[in-house]
Write an enzyme that holds these catalytic residues in place. Structure first.
Site, PDB file in Angstrom:
ATOM      1  N   ASP A 238      20.285  -9.578  34.696  1.00  0.00           N
ATOM      2  CA  ASP A 238      19.430  -8.489  34.228  1.00  0.00           C
ATOM      3  C   ASP A 238      20.280  -7.232  34.125  1.00  0.00           C
ATOM      4  O   ASP A 238      21.475  -7.257  34.437  1.00  0.00           O
ATOM      5  CB  ASP A 238      18.235  -8.283  35.160  1.00  0.00           C
ATOM      6  CG  ASP A 238      16.996  -7.793  34.420  1.00  0.00           C
ATOM      7  OD1 ASP A 238      17.138  -6.902  33.549  1.00  0.00           O
ATOM      8  OD2 ASP A 238      15.892  -8.284  34.694  1.00  0.00           O
ATOM      9  N   PHE A 266      20.909  -8.740  27.573  1.00  0.00           N
ATOM     10  CA  PHE A 266      20.749 -10.019  26.874  1.00  0.00           C
ATOM     11  C   PHE A 266      20.818  -9.865  25.356  1.00  0.00           C
ATOM     12  O   PHE A 266      20.738 -10.852  24.626  1.00  0.00           O
ATOM     13  CB  PHE A 266      19.471 -10.759  27.293  1.00  0.00           C
ATOM     14  CG  PHE A 266      18.207  -9.929  27.326  1.00  0.00           C
ATOM     15  CD1 PHE A 266      17.817  -9.138  26.258  1.00  0.00           C
ATOM     16  CD2 PHE A 266      17.374  -9.980  28.441  1.00  0.00           C
ATOM     17  CE1 PHE A 266      16.650  -8.402  26.282  1.00  0.00           C
ATOM     18  CE2 PHE A 266      16.185  -9.247  28.480  1.00  0.00           C
ATOM     19  CZ  PHE A 266      15.825  -8.460  27.397  1.00  0.00           C
ATOM     20  N   HIS A 284       7.932 -12.022  24.807  1.00  0.00           N
ATOM     21  CA  HIS A 284       6.729 -11.317  24.329  1.00  0.00           C
ATOM     22  C   HIS A 284       6.917  -9.809  24.276  1.00  0.00           C
ATOM     23  O   HIS A 284       6.119  -9.106  23.658  1.00  0.00           O
ATOM     24  CB  HIS A 284       5.518 -11.698  25.177  1.00  0.00           C
ATOM     25  CG  HIS A 284       5.421 -10.965  26.479  1.00  0.00           C
ATOM     26  ND1 HIS A 284       4.220 -10.614  27.051  1.00  0.00           N
ATOM     27  CD2 HIS A 284       6.366 -10.513  27.347  1.00  0.00           C
ATOM     28  CE1 HIS A 284       4.419  -9.992  28.189  1.00  0.00           C
ATOM     29  NE2 HIS A 284       5.723  -9.917  28.397  1.00  0.00           N
TER      30      HIS A 284
END
Length: 375
Positions: A238, A266, A284
Site C-alpha cells: 500500500d 499500484f 470499485h
C-alpha cells in the site's frame, strides 16, 4: 463504504459463525418482502416520510458513537444522571437521544431507569470484537455529510463532487489531511474486518503459497489468512504512509518471518512473485480506465500461472434493496469509481488481459472474482 440498514441482518450474522448462504438469502428475501409489503400498504407519503426518518436515525447513532456512550456502559448499566456526568453532556439532551435509539433497539433501559448495552449497542464499543463505531464516525462526519448534500449535482454532471469541494481527489486529500485520512482508514478497517469471516468461509486462500494484498491497508485480511494457514506467506502492499507502522504490528502478531510490507503505488508497480494477488475493495474506487490501469500493473508483475482475486460487490440484477446500490452512489459522490455487474467485471478483466474463471459469493455483500492471465 457506507452500509445500509437493509443489510444489517447479513452483517450481524456474518460477523459470527457464518450460516449457509442459501439460508441468508432466504432470510433476506423474506425481510425485503415484508418491508416492500409495508411500503405498498401504507399511503405513499407515509412510506416516504418513514424512509426520510432513517437519515435522522443515522445521525443519532453517529452522536452516540461520537459521545462514547457504549464505552461508558461497558462495565454495566448506569442511571441517566450518572451517565450524563460521566460523558460531560446535558442530562435532558441525553435522555432525548437515548429515547430514540432505544425505540429502535439500540441500547436498552432497565425497569429502574438505567441505560444498558444490548447486542446492537455492543457494536458501538470502540474495543468490541466487531465494532462499527468508526464507520458511523466517518459517514456521519461533517466532512462526509457535506459531500452528500451535493448528490444532485453529481447526478446532473455524472462526475464526483468531492474533488471540486476539496480541491483534489479524495485519496490525495486523505493523505494531506490525516485527521480525515485516519478516520477513513479506521472506518474501512472496521468494514473489512466485518467481511473477513464470510470471505474465509467461502474461499480457500490456503492453497496459495504467496499472497500479495494490493492496497491491503492495515492488513486485516492477510494476517487472518496467515493465522489460519501455517505454510503461506504474504506481502502487504500500500502507500508508504499507510503501511509505515505495520512492521511493528506484524512483529506483535509473531508474523515477521512470514509477512512483509512494501510501500508504493499500484498505478506504477506491485511486488512480483505472488501466486495470488488480492484486490479487496480497490477496483470499485476507480473508473474503468483507472481500474484497467491497476489491473494491467498487476498483470505485469504476475507469473502466467498466478491469479488475481478481486473482492468487491457484484451488483445483482434484482430490484430489491442491496448494499451495492447505496455504495454505488457513494462512488458517484466522492470517487471516480462505481459498483459493477458481473458482465461489467468480465468486460473490464478482458480488456486488462484477464479471463474470469469463477465468481464465489459470500455471506457478506462482497463476492470473490477469480481471474487468470489470458493466454
Amino acid at each position: 463504504m457506507s452500509i445500509p440498514l437493509s443489510n444489517r441482518l447479513e452483517l450481524i450474522m456474518a460477523s459470527a459463525t457464518v450460516p449457509p448462504l442459501p439460508l441468508l438469502r432466504a432470510l433476506g428475501w423474506f425481510r425485503d418482502g415484508l418491508a416492500a409489503l409495508h411500503r405498498r400498504l401504507v399511503p405513499g407519503h407515509v412510506a416516504l416520510l418513514e424512509l426520510n426518518m432513517t437519515g435522522f436515525l443515522t445521525q443519532a447513532i453517529n452522536a452516540a458513537a461520537e459521545l462514547g456512550i457504549a464505552d461508558e456502559l461497558r462495565d454495566g448499566p448506569r442511571q441517566p444522571a450518572e451517565l450524563a456526568r460521566a460523558l460531560g453532556v446535558n442530562e435532558d439532551g441525553l435522555r432525548r437521544l437515548m429515547r430514540l435509539l432505544i425505540s429502535f433497539d439500540i441500547f436498552t433501559q432497565r425497569r429502574n431507569g438505567a441505560y444498558a448495552l444490548n447486542g446492537i449497542a455492543q457494536a458501538l464499543r470502540s474495543d468490541g470484537d466487531v465494532t462499527l463505531r468508526d464507520v458511523f464516525l466517518f459517514f456521519g462526519s461533517e466532512f462526509h455529510r457535506g459531500h452528500w448534500t451535493h448528490l444532485a449535482d453529481a447526478v446532473r454532471t455524472g462526475h464526483s463532487v468531492g474533488p471540486a469541494l476539496d480541491g483534489m481527489p479524495f485519496f490525495e486529500y486523505a493523505a494531506a489531511h490525516r485527521d480525515i485520512g485516519d478516520m477513513f482508514d479506521r472506518a474501512m478497517t472496521s468494514i473489512s474486518t466485518l467481511s473477513t469471516e464470510p470471505q474465509l468461509a467461502a474461499y480457500d486462500f490456503g492453497r496459495f503459497e504467496t499472497l500479495v494484498d494490493v492496497g491491503g491497508g492495515h492488513g486485516s485480511l492477510l494476517t487472518e489468512i496467515l493465522d489460519r494457514t501455517a505454510a503461506a506467506r504474504g506481502i502487504i502492499f500500500d502507500l508508504p504512509e499507510v503501511v509505515a507502522e505495520l512492521p511493528e504490528q506484524i512483529a506483535k502478531l509473531g508474523l515477521t518471518e512470514r509477512l512483509s510490507v512494501q510501500g508504493g503505488s499500484f498505478f506504477e508497480s506491485v511486488p512480483k512473485g505472488g501466486d495470488a494477488y488480492i484486490l479487496k475493495h480497490i477496483i470499485h474506487d476507480w473508473s474503468d480506465a483507472e481500474a484497467e490501469r491497476i489491473l494491467r500493473t498487476v498483470r505485469t508483475a504476475m507469473e502466467p500461472d498466478a491469479c488475481v482475486l478481486i473482492i468487491d460487490i457484484v451488483l445483482p440484477g434484482h430490484r430489491r434493496p442491496h448494499a451495492g446500490k447505496f455504495i454505488d452512489l457513494e462512488m458517484l459522490v466522492n470517487a471516480t469509481g462505481r459498483e459493477r455487474s458481473a458482465q461489467e467485471f468480465r468486460d473490464l478483466l478482458a480488456r486488462s488481459g484477464f479471463t474470469l474463471t469463477r465468481t464465489v459469493h459470500t455471506a457478506a455483500p462482497d463476492s470473490i472474482l477469480e481471474a487468470r492471465p489470458t493466454r
